[in-house]
Scaffold this motif. Structure first.
Motif, PDB file in Angstrom:
ATOM      1  N   PRO A   1      -5.143   5.163  -7.986  1.00 30.73           N
ATOM      2  CA  PRO A   1      -6.062   4.373  -7.262  1.00 30.73           C
ATOM      3  C   PRO A   1      -6.316   4.011  -5.957  1.00 30.73           C
ATOM      4  O   PRO A   1      -7.089   3.751  -4.981  1.00 30.73           O
ATOM      5  CB  PRO A   1      -5.805   2.990  -8.189  1.00 30.73           C
ATOM      6  N   HIS A   2      -4.834   4.157  -5.251  1.00 35.41           N
ATOM      7  CA  HIS A   2      -4.950   3.584  -3.905  1.00 35.41           C
ATOM      8  C   HIS A   2      -5.167   4.810  -2.916  1.00 35.41           C
ATOM      9  O   HIS A   2      -6.153   4.645  -2.122  1.00 35.41           O
ATOM     10  CB  HIS A   2      -3.432   3.401  -3.484  1.00 35.41           C
TER      11      HIS A   2
ATOM     12  N   MET B   1       0.904  -1.118   0.068  1.00 35.24           N
ATOM     13  CA  MET B   1       0.009  -0.062   0.009  1.00 35.24           C
ATOM     14  C   MET B   1       0.966   1.387   0.168  1.00 35.24           C
ATOM     15  O   MET B   1       0.594   2.156  -0.845  1.00 35.24           O
ATOM     16  CB  MET B   1      -0.943  -0.006   1.270  1.00 35.24           C
TER      17      MET B   1
ATOM     18  N   LEU C   1     -12.639   5.378   2.081  1.00 35.35           N
ATOM     19  CA  LEU C   1     -12.860   4.629   3.377  1.00 35.35           C
ATOM     20  C   LEU C   1     -12.564   5.573   4.493  1.00 35.35           C
ATOM     21  O   LEU C   1     -13.229   5.456   5.528  1.00 35.35           O
ATOM     22  CB  LEU C   1     -11.783   3.694   2.944  1.00 35.35           C
TER      23      LEU C   1
ATOM     24  N   THR D   1      -8.728  -3.793  -5.875  1.00 33.61           N
ATOM     25  CA  THR D   1      -7.453  -3.891  -5.532  1.00 33.61           C
ATOM     26  C   THR D   1      -6.937  -3.499  -4.276  1.00 33.61           C
ATOM     27  O   THR D   1      -6.353  -4.179  -3.525  1.00 33.61           O
ATOM     28  CB  THR D   1      -6.619  -3.461  -6.865  1.00 33.61           C
ATOM     29  N   THR D   2      -7.456  -2.298  -4.063  1.00 30.11           N
ATOM     30  CA  THR D   2      -6.944  -1.452  -2.788  1.00 30.11           C
ATOM     31  C   THR D   2      -7.681  -2.353  -1.505  1.00 30.11           C
ATOM     32  O   THR D   2      -7.129  -2.677  -0.667  1.00 30.11           O
ATOM     33  CB  THR D   2      -7.324   0.045  -2.863  1.00 30.11           C
ATOM     34  N   VAL D   3      -8.980  -2.600  -1.705  1.00 29.65           N
ATOM     35  CA  VAL D   3      -9.791  -3.193  -0.782  1.00 29.65           C
ATOM     36  C   VAL D   3      -9.073  -4.704  -0.371  1.00 29.65           C
ATOM     37  O   VAL D   3      -8.814  -4.987   0.763  1.00 29.65           O
ATOM     38  CB  VAL D   3     -11.199  -3.169  -0.951  1.00 29.65           C
TER      39      VAL D   3
ATOM     40  N   PRO E   1      -9.564  -0.630  -9.577  1.00 28.74           N
ATOM     41  CA  PRO E   1      -8.735   0.434  -8.425  1.00 28.74           C
ATOM     42  C   PRO E   1      -9.186   0.198  -7.030  1.00 28.74           C
ATOM     43  O   PRO E   1      -8.663  -0.199  -6.152  1.00 28.74           O
ATOM     44  CB  PRO E   1      -8.870   1.573  -8.811  1.00 28.74           C
ATOM     45  N   HIS E   2     -10.816  -0.064  -7.050  1.00 31.24           N
ATOM     46  CA  HIS E   2     -11.251  -0.031  -5.557  1.00 31.24           C
ATOM     47  C   HIS E   2     -11.048  -1.598  -5.099  1.00 31.24           C
ATOM     48  O   HIS E   2     -10.770  -1.791  -3.895  1.00 31.24           O
ATOM     49  CB  HIS E   2     -12.720   0.118  -5.527  1.00 31.24           C
TER      50      HIS E   2
ATOM     51  N   THR F   1      -9.113   5.215  -3.087  1.00 33.66           N
ATOM     52  CA  THR F   1      -9.909   4.485  -2.451  1.00 33.66           C
ATOM     53  C   THR F   1      -9.954   4.534  -0.747  1.00 33.66           C
ATOM     54  O   THR F   1     -10.711   4.472  -0.137  1.00 33.66           O
ATOM     55  CB  THR F   1      -9.547   2.966  -2.642  1.00 33.66           C
TER      56      THR F   1
END
Lengths: 338, 338
Positions: free
Chosen positions: A316-317, A244, A324, B319-321, B316-317, A320
Motif C-alpha cells: 500500500p505505501h 513511512m 504520487l 492512510t498513506t496520504v 491504503p491510499h 501510493t
C-alpha cells in the motif's frame, strides 16, 4: 601470468555514461592495465575530449586532465576504431541513469554489442533492468554491479569522489548462456576492477539480493525525500522514517522474499537507522526533481511493484508513493515542454 | 405567527468564528429577524467592532459597514450581556476551523453553553466532530450543517461571497436527548436560517450521509492538491484523478457504507468529474499549507481513518496520504516555531 597463475588478459571495454559513478569506474578500469577503454560521452564530449577530467578521489587521489584511451561522442562512433575497423567489445559497461521510457538501454548499447560475445555490465539503479538486455541478446552474459559510492560531477569536468567505491557484482544467470560461462565472465570483470584500485568489489552469487538490498534505500529514502522535498535528516526528525520508510522497507522485504531472494530481517533496522538525524543528504531523486530532470522512478518503484503484483504481495505505501511521484513526473514533463 | 401558523420565536444566538463561512452565516441569521446575534471575533475584533463588515455577496448583495447585534472579543465576554447579566443562549453556532489538537471546540464554547438548553450548530468540516460535544454536554442537542459556499475574507473587513450558500442540516441523534427534541431544535434553526435568505438549506434525516458526501471532496481533492501543491485542474490533467482520487473516493465510500451511512454509487463519478480540467481552484488545505497555517487534517482524514480501522475497511491510499500530510504538518510546525 599473475601471482595466482591466471593470465593477465586484456579486454576491449566500452563504457557509456560518465556521471559520478561512470567516471570513477572508467578510472578504475583504465588503472587496471587490463582494459583498452573507450568512453562514450554525450553532453561532455567536446569539453572532456579536449581537457580531460580533473579527479579528486578518496580512492585514487588527484588526477589532472585524465583521459581514458579513447573518448567518443556516441556508441555508433565507438563501434569502429580510429581506422574504421569494427571493434569487438568484451565488455560494455553501462553507467547511465535508468530511464526505460526516455532512453532504453537496449537501443543505447546496440551498436557496440557482438551477439554471443560481449558481456554487458550494468552499474545502474533499479530492479529487473537486466530483463530487456537478456531478451535482446539471449546468448550474451549480463551482469550487474550494485554500487555504493559518493561521487559527483562539478561542471565542467571535475569529478569529486568523497565516498569509497564499494560494490557487489555478479552475473544474471539465464538459460541462453551456461552458468559457468556467466560466472567466469563476471569473475574476470571483478578481477580487472579490483586490480584497478576500487575500495571493495565483492563477487556475489545472487546479485538480485544485492539489488533488493539497495532498493531498501532507493525505494524509500530516495522516493519519499523527493516527494516531500525533504533531506534525510528532516524526514527522520518528522517521524516519517517510522510512519513511512520502515513500512515501505518491509513491503520491499516481502517482495524480495516472495521473489526467492530473501534478505536478512536485521537489514531493515540497519538501513532505517544508519544515518544521523541531522544528516542533510539530498538523495538523487530529490536532486532530479529539484532540477527538473527525469527520475529513475520506473526502475526503482515501478518494476518492484510489477513484481509485487505478479507475486501477490501487498504494497500500500509503495503503490501510493509511486502514484504520487508519477504526478510529479507529469509536472516535470509539463514544465520541460513549455 | 407566520403564514404556516408557526410562532415566530426569537432566539439568543452566539456565533463563533467569522471567516468566509461564519460571516455569511451571521448575515443570514441577523436578516432572519429571529435571532439576537452575538458574534465572537478574535483577530478581527478591533477593526470590525469599529468599522463593521463590507459584504459583497451573491445571496445578499452589497452591504457596507454591516454589524450583527453585538460583537465581542471572546466567548467569555459573550457569556454576559452589556449589563453583566448572564445570557442563556438557544443556539451556539460554531464556524471555526476544526483543529482538535490546537483549539478544541469544547473549550472554545464552554462559556456560552447552558447544559440541557443550548443547541450546538457545527458549520464545520470533518468527521466525528460532534462526539466530543455530546460527551461534554450529554443533555444538549447537537446538530451539523454541511455547507457548500464560495466565500472568503479580504483584509481587513471585506467578505466576498461568489458561490451560493447551499447547505444540508440535521441533528446528531444521541441517547441524552429525545429524538423528537433534537429534530425540533434542528428544524427551528433551519427555519430561521431559511428565512434569512440562504440559497438552499435542506433539513436531512441522516446528516452523517451529508458529512460523508462532503468528505468525498475534502478527503481527496483537498488533501492531494495540498500534498502535491497542485490546483484542481493540474491534478486532473496529471491523471491523478484516476490514479489517486477515485480510488480514495471508493475507500471513503466503503467506510461510510460499513458505518451504516451508505451513499449512492453514482456520487463517486459525479464528485470526481464535476469540475473542468482547466479549473484553477486551490482547495483550503493547499492554501493553509502555502500560508503555513494549520490544516484540518485530523478531522478530515484522521477521524475517517479511525472509523475505517474500527470497521476493518482497507484504506491504503488514504492512510498513506494522511501519513505524508502529517510530515507536511511537522514541517509547518517547525517553521512556525523558528
Amino acid at each position: 601470468m599473475d601471482s595466482e597463475g591466471r593470465s593477465q588478459r586484456h579486454y576491449q571495454v566500452c563504457l557509456i555514461g560518465s556521471g559520478g559513478v561512470g567516471t570513477i569506474a572508467s578510472v578504475v578500469l583504465a588503472k587496471s592495465g587490463r582494459a583498452h577503454l573507450t568512453c562514450v560521452l554525450r553532453s561532455k564530449y567536446s569539453y572532456v575530449s579536449q581537457h580531460g577530467w580533473d579527479v579528486d578521489s578518496v580512492d585514487h587521489g588527484k588526477l589532472s586532465g585524465w583521459k581514458p584511451h579513447r573518448i567518443v561522442r556516441s556508441a555508433a562512433d565507438a563501434a569502429t576504431d580510429e581506422n574504421g575497423d569494427q571493434v569487438t567489445y568484451d565488455y560494455v559497461v553501462v553507467c547511465t541513469k535508468q530511464l526505460p521510457n526516455l532512453n532504453p538501454v537496449v537501443g543505447m548499447i546496440a551498436p557496440v554489442m557482438t551477439p554471443g560475445r560481449t558481456t554487458v555490465v550494468m552499474i545502474q539503479n533499479g530492479m529487473g533492468i537486466e530483463e530487456e538486455i537478456i531478451k535482446a541478446w539471449p546468448g550474451n552474459v549480463v551482469m550487474s554491479s550494485v554500487s555504493h559510492i559518493g561521487s559527483s560531477i562539478q561542471e565542467p569536468n571535475m569529478v569529486v569522489q568523497v565516498g569509497k567505491d564499494v560494490s557487489k557484482m555478479g552475473p544474471h544467470l539465464h538459460t541462453g548462456v551456461d552458468d559457468s560461462t556467466s560466472i567466469e565472465k563476471a569473475r574476470e570483470f571483478v578481477d580487472m576492477y579490483l586490480s584497478g584500485g576500487a575500495s571493495v568489489c565483492e563477487m556475489v552469487e545472487d546479485i538480485q539480493v544485492a539489488r533488493w538490498e539497495k532498493l531498501l534505500w532507493n525505494g524509500t529514502f530516495n522516493t519519499v525525500c523527493a516527494l516531500m522535498r525533504m533531506d534525510v535528516g528532516e524526514l527522520q526528525r518528522s517521524k516519517g522514517r517510522e510512519s513511512m520508510l520502515v513500512p515501505m522497507m518491509w513491503e520491499i522485504w516481502n517482495i524480495s522474499k516472495a521473489a526467492g531472494h530473501p534478505m536478512p530481517e536485521s537489514i531493515v533496522q540497519w538501513m532505517a537507522y544508519r544515518l544521523p538525524d541531522d544528516c542533510d543528504y539530498r538523495p538523487s531523486m530529490l536532486l532530479d526533481l529539484e532540477n527538473g530532470r527525469p527520475m529513475e522512478l520506473e526502475v526503482i518503484l515501478g518494476n518492484a511493484l510489477k513484481k509485487a503484483q505478479e507475486l501477490g504481495v501487498n504494497t500500500p505505501h509503495m503503490t501510493t508513493v509511486h502514484k504520487l511521484l508519477k504526478l510529479e513526473e507529469w509536472r516535470c514533463q509539463e514544465r520541460r515542454s513549455l
